[in-house]
Design a protein around this motif. Sequence first.
Motif, PDB file in Angstrom:
ATOM      1  N   LEU A 297       0.413  -0.862   0.342  1.00 25.41           N
ATOM      2  CA  LEU A 297       0.406  -0.385  -0.224  1.00 25.41           C
ATOM      3  C   LEU A 297       0.735   0.720   0.213  1.00 25.41           C
ATOM      4  O   LEU A 297       2.211   0.653   0.673  1.00 25.41           O
ATOM      5  N   PRO A 298       0.462   2.339  -0.666  1.00 27.13           N
ATOM      6  CA  PRO A 298       0.969   4.035  -0.624  1.00 27.13           C
ATOM      7  C   PRO A 298       2.112   3.867   1.019  1.00 27.13           C
ATOM      8  O   PRO A 298       2.847   4.953   1.030  1.00 27.13           O
ATOM      9  N   ASN A 299       1.069   3.850   2.325  1.00 27.45           N
ATOM     10  CA  ASN A 299       1.835   4.200   3.395  1.00 27.45           C
ATOM     11  C   ASN A 299       3.054   2.929   3.489  1.00 27.45           C
ATOM     12  O   ASN A 299       3.620   3.290   4.911  1.00 27.45           O
ATOM     13  N   GLY A 300       3.926   2.007   2.735  1.00 30.49           N
ATOM     14  CA  GLY A 300       4.319   0.443   2.446  1.00 30.49           C
ATOM     15  C   GLY A 300       3.806  -0.406   3.706  1.00 30.49           C
ATOM     16  O   GLY A 300       4.641  -1.649   3.630  1.00 30.49           O
ATOM     17  N   LYS A 301       2.329  -0.500   3.678  1.00 32.47           N
ATOM     18  CA  LYS A 301       2.055  -1.521   4.862  1.00 32.47           C
ATOM     19  C   LYS A 301       1.995  -2.872   3.832  1.00 32.47           C
ATOM     20  O   LYS A 301       1.061  -2.416   2.205  1.00 32.47           O
ATOM     21  N   PRO A 302       1.701  -4.461   3.735  1.00 27.83           N
ATOM     22  CA  PRO A 302       1.244  -5.090   3.229  1.00 27.83           C
ATOM     23  C   PRO A 302      -0.681  -4.813   2.905  1.00 27.83           C
ATOM     24  O   PRO A 302      -1.019  -4.744   3.880  1.00 27.83           O
ATOM     25  N   GLY A 303      -1.036  -5.295   1.957  1.00 27.34           N
ATOM     26  CA  GLY A 303      -2.434  -4.490   1.701  1.00 27.34           C
ATOM     27  C   GLY A 303      -2.982  -6.124   1.460  1.00 27.34           C
ATOM     28  O   GLY A 303      -3.905  -6.211   1.142  1.00 27.34           O
ATOM     29  N   LEU A 304      -3.014  -6.644   3.094  1.00 21.38           N
ATOM     30  CA  LEU A 304      -3.521  -7.794   3.507  1.00 21.38           C
ATOM     31  C   LEU A 304      -4.607  -7.886   4.217  1.00 21.38           C
ATOM     32  O   LEU A 304      -5.164  -7.408   5.385  1.00 21.38           O
ATOM     33  N   SER A 305      -5.777  -8.038   3.633  1.00 14.68           N
ATOM     34  CA  SER A 305      -7.427  -8.115   3.992  1.00 14.68           C
ATOM     35  C   SER A 305      -7.677  -9.069   4.994  1.00 14.68           C
ATOM     36  O   SER A 305      -6.871  -9.637   4.658  1.00 14.68           O
ATOM     37  N   SER A 306      -8.716  -9.546   5.613  1.00 14.75           N
ATOM     38  CA  SER A 306      -8.751 -10.260   6.387  1.00 14.75           C
ATOM     39  C   SER A 306      -9.704 -10.986   5.459  1.00 14.75           C
ATOM     40  O   SER A 306      -9.348 -12.379   6.052  1.00 14.75           O
ATOM     41  N   GLY A 307     -10.127 -10.898   4.262  1.00 16.28           N
ATOM     42  CA  GLY A 307     -10.685 -11.250   3.680  1.00 16.28           C
ATOM     43  C   GLY A 307      -9.949 -12.289   2.827  1.00 16.28           C
ATOM     44  O   GLY A 307     -10.182 -13.562   2.478  1.00 16.28           O
ATOM     45  N   VAL A 308      -8.737 -11.840   3.137  1.00 15.20           N
ATOM     46  CA  VAL A 308      -7.199 -12.860   1.984  1.00 15.20           C
ATOM     47  C   VAL A 308      -7.063 -13.592   2.622  1.00 15.20           C
ATOM     48  O   VAL A 308      -7.200 -14.775   2.621  1.00 15.20           O
ATOM     49  N   GLU A 309      -7.433 -13.193   3.737  1.00 16.00           N
ATOM     50  CA  GLU A 309      -6.488 -14.323   5.392  1.00 16.00           C
ATOM     51  C   GLU A 309      -7.745 -15.405   5.128  1.00 16.00           C
ATOM     52  O   GLU A 309      -7.102 -16.480   5.356  1.00 16.00           O
ATOM     53  N   ARG A 310      -8.383 -14.802   5.281  1.00 20.33           N
ATOM     54  CA  ARG A 310      -9.279 -15.881   5.031  1.00 20.33           C
ATOM     55  C   ARG A 310      -9.738 -17.054   4.386  1.00 20.33           C
ATOM     56  O   ARG A 310      -9.677 -17.906   4.089  1.00 20.33           O
ATOM     57  N   GLU A 311      -9.507 -16.150   3.709  1.00 23.91           N
ATOM     58  CA  GLU A 311      -9.317 -17.246   2.016  1.00 23.91           C
ATOM     59  C   GLU A 311      -8.331 -18.365   1.587  1.00 23.91           C
ATOM     60  O   GLU A 311      -8.019 -19.709   1.339  1.00 23.91           O
TER      61      GLU A 311
END
Length: 362
Positions: A297-311
């Motif tokens: 993401l622009p703030n340097g953090k991983p774009g890891l959503s709760s939905g992706v983690e659950r999938e």
Amino acid sequence: MRAIVTGQVGVDKGPYLEAVRMLARENGIDLHVCHIGKMMYDEAPDVPAGRILNLPISRLNTLRRAVFKEVLKAAEEHEHIVVNTHATFRWRHGLFPAFDFDQMKAFNADTYITLMDNAESVHQRLMKDHDIDHTLKDIMVWREEEMLATEILANILRGHGHFYLISRGRTKQTTETVFRLFFKQQQMKKVYLSFPMSHVMDLPDTLAEIDRFKADINEHFICFDPADVDEFVLHTLADRASQEGRATIEVPAAEGPTTLRTADVLQISGDIMGQIYARDFKMVDQADMIISLVPELPNGKPGLSSGVERELHHAFEGGKEVYVVWACKAHPSPFITETATRVFKSTEDAIQHFRQKGYVRT
């Protein structure tokens, strides 16, 4: 190849399947499509358009059986045939099946598909092309009835693994996916595409990265894209409109913008959330493997959503191959690495790995 394709009224399966037929033709394959609704009207010329469900249930059943006998004859004459039908009807007779089990058994389809579309697009077509009194809640219920009845039929007649849920897509028809399901399953792996959605909606560069990822993977696999039905946008727009005191919202649909009542959308917010949860897991289950993009993401953090983690976790527990494209400077956590079959730094690295495994032949 024999296939049954179902879907609620308003999905507009006919033109969609004709597009699949033309795609097959371009690839040198003669695909015959039987449109049960059209065949029933041809068989009963005394019935005005849009009024066939007003017939007595006994005549309706007789008419349907007569038409499907013609389908069974056509199936003997064509190597590849698709039946465009409904699994259920909900009308003045109540809820009742739109098929006869003995005839479905005789047809012996290889593949069963329920085609679906965004609720706003279905609503738009119902208002334009059909004289059917309905609510958005009805659309959500009818969709689930079609899915459940078709899946039960497929599991009884063919066993697990022959039913697929396919979304038409907000901006494109997924005819290539259906064509590949019909004719390429022996050559191409089935992939569920996983990526962040709701919290990157306002990040154009990230969205462009996700689009490139999807295009690259789709070039080599049969892909199921959860964004092809994205009704979370409806909930978001309605929630914002409610806070601002607006009684209606305008949303993009299949044939241009359409206006919905804010209260009507809020009424189905629970259905939207529940169906997203269940639908995405079902699409993971119907795939051979999951490939997930985690962008930076622009703030340097991983774009890891709760939905992706659950999938990812659902795929891991279901025995699927789990692949992650970790396009971030930060290191992935053990919750990613310990459940992933392999983690890559780029989509190109992933495709090269799949080429070595024989999943990609070009």
